[in-house]
Design a protein around this motif. Structure first.
Motif, PDB file in Angstrom:
ATOM      1  N   PHE A   1       0.833  -1.191   0.000  1.00  0.00           N
ATOM      2  CA  PHE A   1       0.000   0.000   0.000  1.00  0.00           C
ATOM      3  C   PHE A   1       0.872   1.247   0.000  1.00  0.00           C
ATOM      4  CE2 PHE A   1      -2.450  -3.411   1.891  1.00  0.00           C
ATOM      5  CZ  PHE A   1      -3.659  -3.317   1.220  1.00  0.00           C
ATOM      6  N   GLU A   2       0.334   2.350  -0.536  1.00  0.00           N
ATOM      7  CA  GLU A   2       1.064   3.615  -0.582  1.00  0.00           C
ATOM      8  C   GLU A   2       1.501   4.071   0.801  1.00  0.00           C
ATOM      9  OE1 GLU A   2      -0.823   6.717  -2.799  1.00  0.00           O
ATOM     10  OE2 GLU A   2      -1.254   5.398  -4.492  1.00  0.00           O
ATOM     11  N   SER A   3       0.756   3.690   1.820  1.00  0.00           N
ATOM     12  CA  SER A   3       1.080   4.068   3.189  1.00  0.00           C
ATOM     13  C   SER A   3       2.340   3.353   3.701  1.00  0.00           C
ATOM     14  CB  SER A   3      -0.085   3.724   4.116  1.00  0.00           C
ATOM     15  OG  SER A   3      -0.261   2.312   4.174  1.00  0.00           O
ATOM     16  N   GLY A   4       2.799   2.342   2.945  1.00  0.00           N
ATOM     17  CA  GLY A   4       3.959   1.563   3.370  1.00  0.00           C
ATOM     18  C   GLY A   4       3.568   0.238   4.009  1.00  0.00           C
ATOM     19  N   SER A   5       2.291   0.023   4.243  1.00  0.00           N
ATOM     20  CA  SER A   5       1.822  -1.236   4.826  1.00  0.00           C
ATOM     21  C   SER A   5       1.956  -2.380   3.829  1.00  0.00           C
ATOM     22  CB  SER A   5       0.359  -1.120   5.240  1.00  0.00           C
ATOM     23  OG  SER A   5       0.206  -0.180   6.261  1.00  0.00           O
ATOM     24  N   VAL A   6       2.146  -3.576   4.369  1.00  0.00           N
ATOM     25  CA  VAL A   6       2.221  -4.793   3.562  1.00  0.00           C
ATOM     26  C   VAL A   6       1.174  -5.757   4.094  1.00  0.00           C
ATOM     27  CG1 VAL A   6       3.686  -6.696   2.800  1.00  0.00           C
ATOM     28  CG2 VAL A   6       4.711  -4.484   3.324  1.00  0.00           C
ATOM     29  N   LYS A   7       0.408  -6.357   3.175  1.00  0.00           N
ATOM     30  CA  LYS A   7      -0.630  -7.313   3.546  1.00  0.00           C
ATOM     31  C   LYS A   7      -0.417  -8.602   2.764  1.00  0.00           C
ATOM     32  CE  LYS A   7      -5.627  -7.953   3.015  1.00  0.00           C
ATOM     33  NZ  LYS A   7      -6.847  -7.265   2.565  1.00  0.00           N
ATOM     34  N   CYS A   8      -0.571  -9.726   3.433  1.00  0.00           N
ATOM     35  CA  CYS A   8      -0.430 -11.029   2.795  1.00  0.00           C
ATOM     36  C   CYS A   8      -1.697 -11.837   3.054  1.00  0.00           C
ATOM     37  CB  CYS A   8       0.788 -11.749   3.383  1.00  0.00           C
ATOM     38  SG  CYS A   8       0.929 -13.469   2.897  1.00  0.00           S
ATOM     39  N   ARG A   9      -2.156 -12.528   2.028  1.00  0.00           N
ATOM     40  CA  ARG A   9      -3.253 -13.484   2.181  1.00  0.00           C
ATOM     41  C   ARG A   9      -2.778 -14.817   1.647  1.00  0.00           C
ATOM     42  NH1 ARG A   9      -9.504 -12.155   2.125  1.00  0.00           N
ATOM     43  NH2 ARG A   9      -9.401 -10.626   3.768  1.00  0.00           N
ATOM     44  N   MET A  10      -3.115 -15.872   2.364  1.00  0.00           N
ATOM     45  CA  MET A  10      -2.826 -17.223   1.894  1.00  0.00           C
ATOM     46  C   MET A  10      -3.757 -18.190   2.600  1.00  0.00           C
ATOM     47  SD  MET A  10       0.927 -17.836   3.515  1.00  0.00           S
ATOM     48  CE  MET A  10       1.261 -17.599   5.238  1.00  0.00           C
ATOM     49  N   THR A  11      -3.804 -19.412   2.099  1.00  0.00           N
ATOM     50  CA  THR A  11      -4.656 -20.427   2.699  1.00  0.00           C
ATOM     51  C   THR A  11      -3.805 -21.434   3.444  1.00  0.00           C
ATOM     52  OG1 THR A  11      -4.636 -21.721   0.655  1.00  0.00           O
ATOM     53  CG2 THR A  11      -6.492 -20.191   0.977  1.00  0.00           C
ATOM     54  N   LEU A  12      -4.414 -22.048   4.454  1.00  0.00           N
ATOM     55  CA  LEU A  12      -3.739 -23.047   5.267  1.00  0.00           C
ATOM     56  C   LEU A  12      -4.638 -24.272   5.374  1.00  0.00           C
ATOM     57  CD1 LEU A  12      -1.187 -23.444   7.083  1.00  0.00           C
ATOM     58  CD2 LEU A  12      -2.641 -22.787   9.007  1.00  0.00           C
ATOM     59  N   ALA A  13      -4.072 -25.437   5.052  1.00  0.00           N
ATOM     60  CA  ALA A  13      -4.790 -26.707   5.171  1.00  0.00           C
ATOM     61  C   ALA A  13      -4.382 -27.368   6.485  1.00  0.00           C
ATOM     62  CB  ALA A  13      -4.446 -27.623   4.008  1.00  0.00           C
ATOM     63  N   VAL A  14      -5.380 -27.696   7.300  1.00  0.00           N
ATOM     64  CA  VAL A  14      -5.142 -28.330   8.593  1.00  0.00           C
ATOM     65  C   VAL A  14      -5.954 -29.621   8.631  1.00  0.00           C
ATOM     66  CG1 VAL A  14      -5.352 -28.085  11.096  1.00  0.00           C
ATOM     67  CG2 VAL A  14      -4.801 -26.082   9.690  1.00  0.00           C
ATOM     68  N   ARG A  15      -5.268 -30.728   8.858  1.00  0.00           N
ATOM     69  CA  ARG A  15      -5.962 -32.020   8.904  1.00  0.00           C
ATOM     70  C   ARG A  15      -6.733 -32.168  10.208  1.00  0.00           C
ATOM     71  NH1 ARG A  15      -5.122 -35.225   4.713  1.00  0.00           N
ATOM     72  NH2 ARG A  15      -3.200 -34.934   3.551  1.00  0.00           N
ATOM     73  N   ARG A  16      -7.965 -32.619  10.053  1.00  0.00           N
ATOM     74  CA  ARG A  16      -8.825 -32.932  11.199  1.00  0.00           C
ATOM     75  C   ARG A  16      -9.370 -34.326  10.947  1.00  0.00           C
ATOM     76  NH1 ARG A  16     -14.324 -32.054  11.695  1.00  0.00           N
ATOM     77  NH2 ARG A  16     -14.221 -30.653   9.918  1.00  0.00           N
ATOM     78  N   PRO A  17      -8.637 -35.353  11.395  1.00  0.00           N
ATOM     79  CA  PRO A  17      -9.055 -36.719  11.096  1.00  0.00           C
ATOM     80  C   PRO A  17     -10.432 -37.039  11.674  1.00  0.00           C
ATOM     81  CG  PRO A  17      -6.846 -36.677  12.060  1.00  0.00           C
ATOM     82  CD  PRO A  17      -7.413 -35.300  12.184  1.00  0.00           C
ATOM     83  N   THR A  18     -11.240 -37.690  10.873  1.00  0.00           N
ATOM     84  CA  THR A  18     -12.543 -38.177  11.312  1.00  0.00           C
ATOM     85  C   THR A  18     -12.651 -39.638  10.901  1.00  0.00           C
ATOM     86  OG1 THR A  18     -13.657 -37.587   9.244  1.00  0.00           O
ATOM     87  CG2 THR A  18     -13.586 -35.884  10.957  1.00  0.00           C
ATOM     88  N   LYS A  19     -13.723 -40.288  11.322  1.00  0.00           N
ATOM     89  CA  LYS A  19     -13.926 -41.694  10.955  1.00  0.00           C
ATOM     90  C   LYS A  19     -14.013 -41.880   9.450  1.00  0.00           C
ATOM     91  CE  LYS A  19     -16.307 -43.698  14.895  1.00  0.00           C
ATOM     92  NZ  LYS A  19     -17.548 -44.328  15.337  1.00  0.00           N
ATOM     93  N   ASN A  20     -14.687 -40.958   8.762  1.00  0.00           N
ATOM     94  CA  ASN A  20     -14.986 -41.137   7.348  1.00  0.00           C
ATOM     95  C   ASN A  20     -14.016 -40.453   6.400  1.00  0.00           C
ATOM     96  OD1 ASN A  20     -17.287 -42.521   8.182  1.00  0.00           O
ATOM     97  ND2 ASN A  20     -18.484 -40.642   8.258  1.00  0.00           N
ATOM     98  N   SER A  21     -13.215 -39.531   6.898  1.00  0.00           N
ATOM     99  CA  SER A  21     -12.403 -38.744   5.979  1.00  0.00           C
ATOM    100  C   SER A  21     -11.162 -38.202   6.676  1.00  0.00           C
ATOM    101  CB  SER A  21     -13.240 -37.577   5.449  1.00  0.00           C
ATOM    102  OG  SER A  21     -12.444 -36.725   4.680  1.00  0.00           O
ATOM    103  N   ASP A  22     -10.128 -38.006   5.893  1.00  0.00           N
ATOM    104  CA  ASP A  22      -8.910 -37.370   6.383  1.00  0.00           C
ATOM    105  C   ASP A  22      -8.679 -36.092   5.583  1.00  0.00           C
ATOM    106  OD1 ASP A  22      -6.712 -37.115   8.013  1.00  0.00           O
ATOM    107  OD2 ASP A  22      -5.403 -38.279   6.707  1.00  0.00           O
ATOM    108  N   GLU A  23      -9.759 -35.495   5.087  1.00  0.00           N
ATOM    109  CA  GLU A  23      -9.677 -34.274   4.296  1.00  0.00           C
ATOM    110  C   GLU A  23      -9.348 -33.095   5.197  1.00  0.00           C
ATOM    111  OE1 GLU A  23     -10.005 -33.864   0.879  1.00  0.00           O
ATOM    112  OE2 GLU A  23      -9.859 -36.037   0.952  1.00  0.00           O
ATOM    113  N   PRO A  24      -8.554 -32.152   4.690  1.00  0.00           N
ATOM    114  CA  PRO A  24      -8.191 -31.002   5.527  1.00  0.00           C
ATOM    115  C   PRO A  24      -9.303 -29.965   5.613  1.00  0.00           C
ATOM    116  CG  PRO A  24      -7.215 -30.781   3.357  1.00  0.00           C
ATOM    117  CD  PRO A  24      -7.898 -32.130   3.390  1.00  0.00           C
ATOM    118  N   ASP A  25      -9.260 -29.184   6.681  1.00  0.00           N
ATOM    119  CA  ASP A  25     -10.056 -27.969   6.784  1.00  0.00           C
ATOM    120  C   ASP A  25      -9.185 -26.851   6.212  1.00  0.00           C
ATOM    121  OD1 ASP A  25     -12.251 -29.134   8.102  1.00  0.00           O
ATOM    122  OD2 ASP A  25     -11.260 -28.921  10.048  1.00  0.00           O
ATOM    123  N   TRP A  26      -9.802 -25.927   5.467  1.00  0.00           N
ATOM    124  CA  TRP A  26      -9.067 -24.822   4.839  1.00  0.00           C
ATOM    125  C   TRP A  26      -9.392 -23.521   5.540  1.00  0.00           C
ATOM    126  CZ3 TRP A  26      -5.304 -25.293   1.291  1.00  0.00           C
ATOM    127  CH2 TRP A  26      -5.179 -26.538   0.653  1.00  0.00           C
TER     128      TRP A  26
END
Length: 122
Positions: free
Chosen positions: A21-46
């Motif tokens: 930003f012109e003010s000198g600020s810096v901003k970052c956005r990104m995604t994080l995958a975190v595994r939450r194992p369950t009985k039926n799935s090992d898909e991550p939460d985003w």
């Protein structure tokens, strides 16, 4: 008294998206995958992360898709009105206060090393 603390460890879903930003600020956005194992799935939460200042610059310099990181922050909600329907919408965002690079140098390929910690006061 109130408490709003989020602590997560997971793998980054894509290279950080950085905005300066012109003010000198810096901003970052990104995604994080975190595994939450369950009985039926090992898909991550985003989770969508929002990072500001020196910590955002650290993410740009050292974090890549697949990097293992730990974060501490707070939960906030971005809100807006849908362009087509005018319906109010919202999405949860983790506002990061602290980020730790947990992977090996090879994992982070940007030159980071495990255990690096970046704190930022903004």
């Amino acid at each position: 008294m109130s408490l709003n603390v989020v602590t997560l460890v997971g793998r980054v879903g894509g290279d950080p998206d950085i905005k300066y930003f012109e003010s000198g600020s810096v901003k970052c956005r990104m995604t994080l995958a975190v595994r939450r194992p369950t009985k039926n799935s090992d898909e991550p939460d985003w989770f969508t992360l929002e990072i500001w200042g020196k910590t955002a610059q650290t993410a740009k310099d050292y974090v890549r898709k697949g990097s293992l990181i730990g974060i501490k922050g707070s939960l906030k909600f971005d809100t807006w009105d849908d362009r087509n329907t005018g319906t109010p919408r919202s999405t949860p965002i983790i506002l990061v206060d602290k980020m730790d690079l947990l992977g090996s140098k090879r994992d982070n390929e940007g030159g980071g090393y495990g255990g690096y910690s970046s704190d930022d006061n903004f």
